[in-house]
Design a protein around this motif. Structure first.
Motif, PDB file in Angstrom:
ATOM      1  N   GLN A  91      42.453  32.710  51.667  1.00  0.00           N
ATOM      2  CA  GLN A  91      43.839  33.130  51.830  1.00  0.00           C
ATOM      3  C   GLN A  91      44.012  34.580  51.390  1.00  0.00           C
ATOM      4  O   GLN A  91      43.342  35.060  50.472  1.00  0.00           O
ATOM      5  N   PRO A  92      44.902  35.316  52.058  1.00  0.00           N
ATOM      6  CA  PRO A  92      45.039  36.756  51.810  1.00  0.00           C
ATOM      7  C   PRO A  92      45.268  37.123  50.348  1.00  0.00           C
ATOM      8  O   PRO A  92      44.712  38.108  49.869  1.00  0.00           O
ATOM      9  N   LEU A  93      46.086  36.361  49.630  1.00  0.00           N
ATOM     10  CA  LEU A  93      46.355  36.661  48.222  1.00  0.00           C
ATOM     11  C   LEU A  93      45.070  36.681  47.415  1.00  0.00           C
ATOM     12  O   LEU A  93      44.835  37.594  46.613  1.00  0.00           O
ATOM     13  N   VAL A  94      44.221  35.682  47.607  1.00  0.00           N
ATOM     14  CA  VAL A  94      42.973  35.588  46.852  1.00  0.00           C
ATOM     15  C   VAL A  94      42.004  36.684  47.280  1.00  0.00           C
ATOM     16  O   VAL A  94      41.353  37.318  46.437  1.00  0.00           O
ATOM     17  N   ARG A  95      41.901  36.945  48.572  1.00  0.00           N
ATOM     18  CA  ARG A  95      41.016  38.009  49.062  1.00  0.00           C
ATOM     19  C   ARG A  95      41.419  39.372  48.506  1.00  0.00           C
ATOM     20  O   ARG A  95      40.574  40.224  48.236  1.00  0.00           O
ATOM     21  N   ALA A  96      42.723  39.569  48.310  1.00  0.00           N
ATOM     22  CA  ALA A  96      43.207  40.851  47.801  1.00  0.00           C
ATOM     23  C   ALA A  96      42.756  41.131  46.377  1.00  0.00           C
ATOM     24  O   ALA A  96      42.710  42.284  45.948  1.00  0.00           O
ATOM     25  N   MET A  97      42.388  40.089  45.622  1.00  0.00           N
ATOM     26  CA  MET A  97      41.948  40.288  44.244  1.00  0.00           C
ATOM     27  C   MET A  97      40.569  40.945  44.176  1.00  0.00           C
ATOM     28  O   MET A  97      40.218  41.551  43.165  1.00  0.00           O
ATOM     29  N   GLY A  98      39.763  40.838  45.240  1.00  0.00           N
ATOM     30  CA  GLY A  98      38.471  41.502  45.297  1.00  0.00           C
ATOM     31  C   GLY A  98      37.373  40.792  44.527  1.00  0.00           C
ATOM     32  O   GLY A  98      37.554  39.689  44.002  1.00  0.00           O
ATOM     33  N   LYS A  99      36.209  41.446  44.462  1.00  0.00           N
ATOM     34  CA  LYS A  99      35.045  40.905  43.761  1.00  0.00           C
ATOM     35  C   LYS A  99      34.351  42.027  42.996  1.00  0.00           C
ATOM     36  O   LYS A  99      34.360  43.183  43.416  1.00  0.00           O
ATOM     37  N   LEU A 100      33.724  41.663  41.895  1.00  0.00           N
ATOM     38  CA  LEU A 100      32.913  42.590  41.120  1.00  0.00           C
ATOM     39  C   LEU A 100      31.469  42.097  41.128  1.00  0.00           C
ATOM     40  O   LEU A 100      31.214  40.895  41.288  1.00  0.00           O
ATOM     41  N   LYS A 101      30.524  42.985  40.931  1.00  0.00           N
ATOM     42  CA  LYS A 101      29.110  42.597  40.929  1.00  0.00           C
ATOM     43  C   LYS A 101      28.814  41.572  39.842  1.00  0.00           C
ATOM     44  O   LYS A 101      28.005  40.660  40.023  1.00  0.00           O
ATOM     45  N   GLU A 102      29.500  41.720  38.695  1.00  0.00           N
ATOM     46  CA  GLU A 102      29.223  40.838  37.566  1.00  0.00           C
ATOM     47  C   GLU A 102      30.044  39.550  37.603  1.00  0.00           C
ATOM     48  O   GLU A 102      29.926  38.709  36.716  1.00  0.00           O
ATOM     49  N   GLY A 103      30.875  39.369  38.613  1.00  0.00           N
ATOM     50  CA  GLY A 103      31.662  38.147  38.705  1.00  0.00           C
ATOM     51  C   GLY A 103      33.087  38.427  39.134  1.00  0.00           C
ATOM     52  O   GLY A 103      33.416  39.528  39.595  1.00  0.00           O
ATOM     53  N   LEU A 104      33.929  37.429  38.974  1.00  0.00           N
ATOM     54  CA  LEU A 104      35.321  37.584  39.381  1.00  0.00           C
ATOM     55  C   LEU A 104      36.064  38.520  38.433  1.00  0.00           C
ATOM     56  O   LEU A 104      35.874  38.458  37.216  1.00  0.00           O
ATOM     57  N   PRO A 105      36.929  39.389  38.962  1.00  0.00           N
ATOM     58  CA  PRO A 105      37.709  40.271  38.091  1.00  0.00           C
ATOM     59  C   PRO A 105      38.763  39.497  37.310  1.00  0.00           C
ATOM     60  O   PRO A 105      39.214  38.435  37.739  1.00  0.00           O
ATOM     61  N   THR A 234      46.389  51.612  34.074  1.00  0.00           N
ATOM     62  CA  THR A 234      45.822  50.569  33.224  1.00  0.00           C
ATOM     63  C   THR A 234      44.667  49.812  33.872  1.00  0.00           C
ATOM     64  O   THR A 234      43.653  49.554  33.230  1.00  0.00           O
ATOM     65  N   ALA A 235      44.812  49.416  35.129  1.00  0.00           N
ATOM     66  CA  ALA A 235      43.787  48.612  35.798  1.00  0.00           C
ATOM     67  C   ALA A 235      42.486  49.393  35.926  1.00  0.00           C
ATOM     68  O   ALA A 235      42.491  50.596  36.165  1.00  0.00           O
ATOM     69  N   SER A 236      41.365  48.707  35.812  1.00  0.00           N
ATOM     70  CA  SER A 236      40.066  49.381  35.930  1.00  0.00           C
ATOM     71  C   SER A 236      39.461  49.263  37.325  1.00  0.00           C
ATOM     72  O   SER A 236      38.576  50.039  37.691  1.00  0.00           O
ATOM     73  N   TYR A 237      39.940  48.301  38.120  1.00  0.00           N
ATOM     74  CA  TYR A 237      39.341  48.058  39.430  1.00  0.00           C
ATOM     75  C   TYR A 237      40.321  48.307  40.571  1.00  0.00           C
ATOM     76  O   TYR A 237      40.071  49.104  41.466  1.00  0.00           O
ATOM     77  N   ARG A 238      41.461  47.628  40.552  1.00  0.00           N
ATOM     78  CA  ARG A 238      42.455  47.845  41.603  1.00  0.00           C
ATOM     79  C   ARG A 238      43.826  47.346  41.185  1.00  0.00           C
ATOM     80  O   ARG A 238      43.961  46.565  40.242  1.00  0.00           O
ATOM     81  N   VAL A 239      44.843  47.834  41.897  1.00  0.00           N
ATOM     82  CA  VAL A 239      46.200  47.335  41.767  1.00  0.00           C
ATOM     83  C   VAL A 239      46.587  46.768  43.120  1.00  0.00           C
ATOM     84  O   VAL A 239      46.341  47.402  44.159  1.00  0.00           O
ATOM     85  N   VAL A 240      47.175  45.569  43.121  1.00  0.00           N
ATOM     86  CA  VAL A 240      47.576  44.911  44.357  1.00  0.00           C
ATOM     87  C   VAL A 240      49.083  44.714  44.336  1.00  0.00           C
ATOM     88  O   VAL A 240      49.626  44.153  43.377  1.00  0.00           O
ATOM     89  N   VAL A 241      49.751  45.203  45.393  1.00  0.00           N
ATOM     90  CA  VAL A 241      51.207  45.089  45.480  1.00  0.00           C
ATOM     91  C   VAL A 241      51.572  44.245  46.696  1.00  0.00           C
ATOM     92  O   VAL A 241      51.193  44.565  47.820  1.00  0.00           O
ATOM     93  N   LYS A 242      52.296  43.164  46.467  1.00  0.00           N
ATOM     94  CA  LYS A 242      52.743  42.290  47.553  1.00  0.00           C
ATOM     95  C   LYS A 242      54.040  42.833  48.140  1.00  0.00           C
ATOM     96  O   LYS A 242      54.975  43.158  47.407  1.00  0.00           O
ATOM     97  N   ARG A 243      54.069  42.938  49.468  1.00  0.00           N
ATOM     98  CA  ARG A 243      55.260  43.456  50.156  1.00  0.00           C
ATOM     99  C   ARG A 243      55.546  42.614  51.399  1.00  0.00           C
ATOM    100  O   ARG A 243      54.623  42.031  51.990  1.00  0.00           O
ATOM    101  N   PRO A 244      56.814  42.549  51.840  1.00  0.00           N
ATOM    102  CA  PRO A 244      57.064  41.999  53.173  1.00  0.00           C
ATOM    103  C   PRO A 244      56.279  42.829  54.196  1.00  0.00           C
ATOM    104  O   PRO A 244      56.101  44.035  54.019  1.00  0.00           O
ATOM    105  N   LYS A 245      55.813  42.206  55.265  1.00  0.00           N
ATOM    106  CA  LYS A 245      54.854  42.843  56.159  1.00  0.00           C
ATOM    107  C   LYS A 245      55.294  44.213  56.667  1.00  0.00           C
ATOM    108  O   LYS A 245      54.496  45.146  56.757  1.00  0.00           O
ATOM    109  N   ASN A 246      56.571  44.367  57.014  1.00  0.00           N
ATOM    110  CA  ASN A 246      57.042  45.624  57.591  1.00  0.00           C
ATOM    111  C   ASN A 246      57.786  46.511  56.598  1.00  0.00           C
ATOM    112  O   ASN A 246      58.408  47.500  56.995  1.00  0.00           O
ATOM    113  N   ALA A 247      57.721  46.168  55.323  1.00  0.00           N
ATOM    114  CA  ALA A 247      58.401  46.983  54.304  1.00  0.00           C
ATOM    115  C   ALA A 247      57.611  48.258  54.032  1.00  0.00           C
ATOM    116  O   ALA A 247      56.391  48.298  54.190  1.00  0.00           O
TER     117      ALA A 247
END
Length: 284
Positions: A91-105, A234-247
């Protein structure tokens, strides 16, 4: 599992502990969250205990004359359905969190709300810290986490659900203003997720009672720019912002600070700010 910091008030509706709540429980709740007991029955919104049919465990709920009781349940209902049928790691929400070589962020949900997105993320193996500025919503979250943990730990072998208990144990809570918390406490975290409250497209559209309760408590979003800026620092890997699709994207003072990528679903877009890419461009 949680800690409380008392922020400056963000509420737009008065809040108190219900006078109908059992006196000892009311006193403990009042002391825990520094809220008055509504002995004069003048508060617009109250926190109290709600019993659901076929469930002997009372749930802390938010009562409002226009929405009825609002509570959080991590074991059954919509959150349980989303856990089993939401799409898993694809699901898109989970995919947006990404992956790190050493495991889940590690994840910090800076706009925890009713905990739905945090629960989905945690259900896929991530460790999630929820930050919620509304005292009332934080109280509901804390009660839901405690209820779920106690219920799952007390189950017999036949009804046990170790996977769900592991999910609940991977979620923690801080009651604070997220931007202030990030800048003052500088938590060590890989991903910061934020879902700023966005205006309804139709002013007269019927809103879910959970969203209506949130809107009554915290009012419209006016500080998403400050929160995003604090998250990027603050974040070391990424920041994820949820928006309405056309916002539009959240506009920051530096117009070059824009998402590095995005993941879209039919109605939603996840703007991804890669810390590494932004630092390489000299923007952070």
């Amino acid at each position: 599992m949680s800690e409380t910091n008392t922020p400056s008030s963000q509420a737009t509706a008065s809040l108190a502990i219900s006078h109908l709540t059992e006196s000892k429980a009311a006193r403990l709740l009042s002391e825990r969250f520094n809220l008055p007991i509504d002995s004069q029955q003048t508060a617009e919104m109250t926190l109290g205990w709600h019993l659901v049919k076929k469930d002997p465990i009372p749930k802390l709920a938010l009562f409002h004359q226009d929405s009825g009781p609002v509570f959080i349940d991590f074991i059954s209902g919509k959150k349980a359905h989303r856990r089993h049928f939401g799409g898993g790691k694809g699901q898109p929400l989970v995919r947006a969190m990404g992956k790190l070589k050493e495991g889940l962020p590690t994840i910090l949900d800076a706009t925890a709300g009713m905990g739905g997105d945090s629960f989905v993320i945690a259900s896929q193996g991530f460790k999630v810290q929820m930050v919620e500025r509304s005292i009332a919503v934080a109280a509901l979250l804390e009660d839901a986490l405690k209820r779920a943990q106690e219920s799952l730990q007390n189950r017999s072998d036949e009804t046990s659900d170790p996977e769900l208990l592991s999910i609940i144990m991977s979620m923690s809570l801080v009651q604070a203003d997220s931007a202030n918390y990030l800048l003052s406490q500088t938590p060590v975290v890989d991903v910061i997720y934020m879902d700023p409250m966005y205006p309804e497209k139709k002013k007269n559209a019927a809103t879910k009672k959970e969203m209506k309760a949130l809107q009554n408590l915290v009012g419209p979003d006016r500080d998403s720019e400050n929160l995003l800026q604090a998250a990027l620092q603050t974040a070391s890997y990424r920041v994820v912002v949820k928006r309405p699709k056309n916002a539009p994207i959240i506009q920051l003072e530096n117009p070059l600070l824009i998402p590095s990528a995005e993941i879209s679903s039919p109605n939603t877009r996840y703007d991804i700010y890669s810390i590494k890419a932004l630092k390489a461009a000299g923007l952070l």
